[in-house]
Write an enzyme that holds these catalytic residues in place. Structure first.
Site, PDB file in Angstrom:
ATOM      1  CG  ASP A  60      -1.970  -1.070   1.191  1.00  8.06           C
ATOM      2  OD1 ASP A  60      -2.308  -1.511   0.078  1.00  8.06           O
ATOM      3  OD2 ASP A  60      -2.460  -1.462   2.268  1.00  8.06           O
ATOM      4  CE1 TYR A 124       4.394  -6.824   3.008  1.00  6.77           C
ATOM      5  CE2 TYR A 124       3.904  -9.175   3.029  1.00  6.77           C
ATOM      6  CZ  TYR A 124       3.838  -7.935   2.407  1.00  6.77           C
ATOM      7  OH  TYR A 124       3.216  -7.824   1.190  1.00  6.77           O
TER       8      TYR A 124
END
Length: 292
Positions: A60, A124
């Site tokens: 994002d 991540y």
């Protein structure tokens, strides 16, 4: 007659603050996606047909990538051999200047290889800093690269206890965004790794006196739901702040309802990094040999 296109697996990184995310956007938008710049640079290679980046992992706006990946098909004019991998890397980096985007490596693969569907896992990392009573205390070199949650410290043992509930295969509906773009996708995911550990900030020895401490939350899975990592990170920080008990993470999982997720808990984008996308290295090498 033109030569058939050659397919490449590319690894790349970017500083995500100035982009709308990694995926392309319409060119009249105020913020473009990383993909817009990648494809603009790729067109400078003068391919016969436009080059499209098939990106493995969506990120994002404001999210960074230490290493994302994509595959591309590059078709050259008749009589011209496929580009060597080293030329792909150097040429794209040259045309990407001065954007904070860098091609790390390139590998020739077969036409059946897919950067998204061939990936074995994705990792991540979410970066935190504690010891800040105000966001202005975040070192200038760390701004947009970490989150400073309220409070002087976090109860890390409680966070580690809570993280254990996330491991394994679960219905992660509660940790999926309410506004998920693909609500029809299965919410079942298998979280293979959750680590919470001390970290070091950029040139951290220069501001140790201030009492700042850096932490990393690392998550590994084959795939994640939309905003799942930021919602898991935010919930674990809430445990560290004493707003939630470790057992509440188990209860949230069992709710299987995104509306059950505590309000104002999701971690901001700035601290999130896509660390790596993992493939079967032997398979990539075999794909490359087959392509040649």
């Amino acid at each position: 007659m033109n030569c058939p296109p050659a397919r490449y697996l590319l690894f790349f990184q970017y500083f995500g603050t100035k982009y709308s995310g990694v995926m392309e956007t319409l060119t009249d938008q105020p913020m473009l996606g990383v993909q817009n710049y990648l494809e603009r640079a790729a067109q400078k290679l003068r391919p016969v047909t436009p080059i499209k980046f098939y990106i493995s992992s969506r990120t994002d706006a404001g999210v960074h990538a230490l290493c994302n990946s994509a595959h591309v098909n590059i078709q050259r004019a008749a009589g011209k051999l496929p580009f060597p991998e080293s030329i792909i890397v150097s040429a794209l980096n040259h045309h990407l200047k001065p954007e904070p985007i860098r091609i790390l490596s390139a590998y020739r693969v077969s036409e059946n290889f897919h950067a998204r569907f061939s990936a074995l896992s994705r990792t991540y990392v979410y970066r935190l800093v504690t010891g800040c009573s105000h966001h202005s205390q975040i070192p200038v070199f760390e701004r947009d690269l970490c989150w400073a949650p309220r409070g002087e410290h976090l109860n890390v043992p409680a966070m580690q206890e809570a993280a254990c509930f996330l491991l394994g295969t679960h219905d992660f509906s509660t940790f999926r965004s309410v506004s998920s773009e693909m609500p029809f996708k299965s919410p079942l995911r298998t979280l293979a790794q959750v680590d919470i550990r001390p970290s070091s900030g950029f040139m951290s020895h220069h501001y140790e006196y201030s009492g700042l401490r850096f932490w990393e939350l690392e998550f590994k899975s084959r795939s994640f739901l939309y905003k799942q990592v930021r919602r898991m990170a935010g919930a674990l920080v809430a445990v560290g702040q004493g707003k939630l008990a470790p057992s509440h993470i188990k209860e949230l999982l069992e709710c299987r309802d995104p509306l059950a997720y505590p309000l104002n808990t999701i971690a901001p984008a700035a601290g999130l990094f896509l660390k790596s996308v993992e493939y079967d290295e032997a398979a990539v090498e075999e794909e490359g040999n087959a392509a040649e």
